[in-house]
Design an enzyme around this catalytic site. Structure first.
Site, short mmCIF file in Angstrom:
data_model
loop_
_atom_site.label_atom_id
_atom_site.label_comp_id
_atom_site.label_asym_id
_atom_site.label_seq_id
_atom_site.Cartn_x
_atom_site.Cartn_y
_atom_site.Cartn_z
CE1 TYR A 131 -4.29 -0.84 -0.56
CE2 TYR A 131 -3.71 -2.66 0.91
CZ TYR A 131 -4.57 -2.08 -0.02
OH TYR A 131 -5.70 -2.75 -0.42
CG ASP A 181 -7.05 7.10 -7.88
OD1 ASP A 181 -7.97 7.94 -7.74
OD2 ASP A 181 -6.96 6.38 -8.88
CG HIS A 233 -14.01 -0.41 -3.48
ND1 HIS A 233 -13.65 -0.98 -4.68
CD2 HIS A 233 -15.26 -0.87 -3.21
CE1 HIS A 233 -14.64 -1.74 -5.12
NE2 HIS A 233 -15.63 -1.68 -4.26
N GLY A 264 -13.98 2.21 -17.28
CA GLY A 264 -12.72 1.61 -16.82
C GLY A 264 -12.83 0.59 -15.71
CG ASN A 269 -13.05 -1.39 -20.35
OD1 ASN A 269 -11.94 -1.67 -20.82
ND2 ASN A 269 -13.40 -1.71 -19.13
CB ALA A 323 -11.46 6.79 -19.78
P1 OAD Z 1 -9.60 -3.89 -12.88
O1 OAD Z 1 -8.12 -3.84 -12.79
O2 OAD Z 1 -10.27 -5.17 -12.58
O3 OAD Z 1 -10.04 -3.46 -14.34
C1 OAD Z 1 -9.53 -2.31 -14.97
C2 OAD Z 1 -10.35 -2.07 -16.22
O4 OAD Z 1 -9.93 -0.86 -16.81
C3 OAD Z 1 -10.22 -3.15 -17.29
O5 OAD Z 1 -11.52 -3.52 -17.75
C4 OAD Z 1 -9.44 -2.46 -18.40
O6 OAD Z 1 -9.81 -2.94 -19.71
C5 OAD Z 1 -9.87 -1.02 -18.22
N1 OAD Z 1 -8.94 -0.03 -18.73
C6 OAD Z 1 -7.59 -0.08 -18.83
N2 OAD Z 1 -7.10 1.06 -19.35
C7 OAD Z 1 -8.16 1.88 -19.57
C8 OAD Z 1 -8.31 3.20 -20.08
N3 OAD Z 1 -7.26 3.92 -20.47
N4 OAD Z 1 -9.56 3.71 -20.17
C9 OAD Z 1 -10.64 3.00 -19.79
N5 OAD Z 1 -10.55 1.74 -19.29
C10 OAD Z 1 -9.34 1.19 -19.18
O7 OAD Z 1 -10.14 -2.72 -11.95
P2 OAD Z 1 -11.59 -2.51 -11.33
O8 OAD Z 1 -12.64 -3.04 -12.21
O9 OAD Z 1 -11.68 -1.09 -10.91
O10 OAD Z 1 -11.41 -3.40 -5.11
O11 OAD Z 1 -11.49 -3.39 -10.05
C11 OAD Z 1 -12.57 -3.38 -9.16
C12 OAD Z 1 -12.11 -3.56 -7.78
O12 OAD Z 1 -11.36 -4.76 -7.67
C13 OAD Z 1 -11.13 -2.52 -7.27
O13 OAD Z 1 -11.73 -1.37 -6.78
C14 OAD Z 1 -10.47 -3.23 -6.17
C15 OAD Z 1 -10.19 -4.51 -6.89
O14 OAD Z 1 -9.89 -5.51 -6.10
C16 OAD Z 1 -10.99 -3.45 -3.86
O15 OAD Z 1 -9.84 -3.26 -3.54
C17 OAD Z 1 -12.10 -3.72 -2.91
#
Ligand code: OAD
Length: 251
Positions: free
Chosen positions: A71, A108, A123, A194, A220, A238
């Site tokens: 972290y 963040d 979160h 995203g 996405n 994005a």
């Molecule tokens: P992920 O890392 O699972 O997914 C990131 C997403 O962003 C993917 O679908 C990528 O295709 C997309 N992506 C990458 N670059 C991008 C861009 N430039 N513009 C738009 N999209 C883009 O992250 P989350 O879905 O946010 O929770 O994960 C959900 C939760 O799982 C997080 O908040 C965290 C994690 O564990 C906790 O910590 C509770």
């Protein structure tokens, strides 16, 4: 619900032009262009550890030093990072729509630093600690750029503290989901940006909005859990698509 469009960008502009209440749900992908690593895929690896295995109460109980080190690394990145054009565009969207709510899975703080006001951090936040004993949240006063001499402790009772972040297997804080769910009932458009859609509650909020009549627009570069259910998929980063949408809406 609108039918899936062959021209998603124009369809998105049409829906946004007619909307008054805008719900936005963001995930790690919106901060990727600011240099903050995503959770899944290559970005989710840290020293060979998978992020989804580190963000758990079990991992912290077993090895708090390791989890704090991870972290601290993420916190340093978040402090170096600056909001990108996607975050900045959402500030403009907030000013333009009569009612606006931004629910983010990100810890963040980049939405607030960009200037977004009505933000729910589903979160938690990377800059807070949570006491393991008295459950009080406090600001993390450690300098993110200095190696700490000890693990963070609670300023109230002195016991070991953890990051004030929701981990896998934990329940959402009271009221947080409800606030977004209430807005989901009045949203005309729900913009999901995203996220891989692998964490269910934020996706359930977007689907709830859709069930209540909102058009579900996903931004996405790659398809995920939500994509087959989205009314419109804007495929791309994005940081380009949101400014393009904003500029088209203004013209
Ligand atoms: P992920 O890392 O699972 O997914 C990131 C997403 O962003 C993917 O679908 C990528 O295709 C997309 N992506 C990458 N670059 C991008 C861009 N430039 N513009 C738009 N999209 C883009 O992250 P989350 O879905 O946010 O929770 O994960 C959900 C939760 O799982 C997080 O908040 C965290 C994690 O564990 C906790 O910590 C509770």
């Amino acid at each position: 619900m609108i039918t899936k469009s062959a021209e998603p960008f124009s369809a998105a502009i049409r829906e946004l032009t007619n909307a008054r209440n805008l719900l936005v749900v963001t995930g790690a992908g919106i901060s990727a262009e600011s240099g903050v690593p995503t959770f899944r895929g290559a970005g989710g690896l840290w020293r060979g550890y998978d992020a989804t295995q580190l963000a758990t109460p079990e991992a912290f109980a077993k090895n708090p030093e390791l989890i704090w080190e991870w972290y601290r690394w993420r916190r340093e990145i978040c402090h170096v990072a600056t909001p990108n054009p996607a975050h900045e565009s959402l500030v403009e969207f907030e000013r333009a729509f009569p009612r606006f709510l931004l629910a983010t899975q990100n810890v963040d703080g980049l939405h607030a630093r960009a200037g977004s006001k009505n933000v729910v951090q589903l979160h938690g936040t990377i800059d807070e600690i949570l006491c393991k004993r008295c459950y009080r949240a406090s600001k993390n006063i450690d300098d993110p750029f200095e190696p700490p001499s000890k693990l963070p402790t609670c300023p109230h009772c002195g016991k070991l503290a953890r990051p004030n972040i929701l981990w896998f297997g934990e329940s959402y804080w009271e009221g947080v989901l409800q606030k977004v769910a209430s807005f989901a009932h009045i949203a005309d458009v729900c913009l999901v940006i995203g996220t891989s859609g692998q964490v269910w509650p934020p996706i359930a909020l977007a689907l709830e909005a859709q069930k209540n009549g909102a058009t579900l627009i996903e931004i996405n570069p790659t398809s995920g859990e939500l994509t087959p259910k989205a009314d419109i998929w804007l495929q791309g980063p994005a940081g380009s698509l949101l400014p393009a949408l904003w500029s088209q809406l203004c013209s």
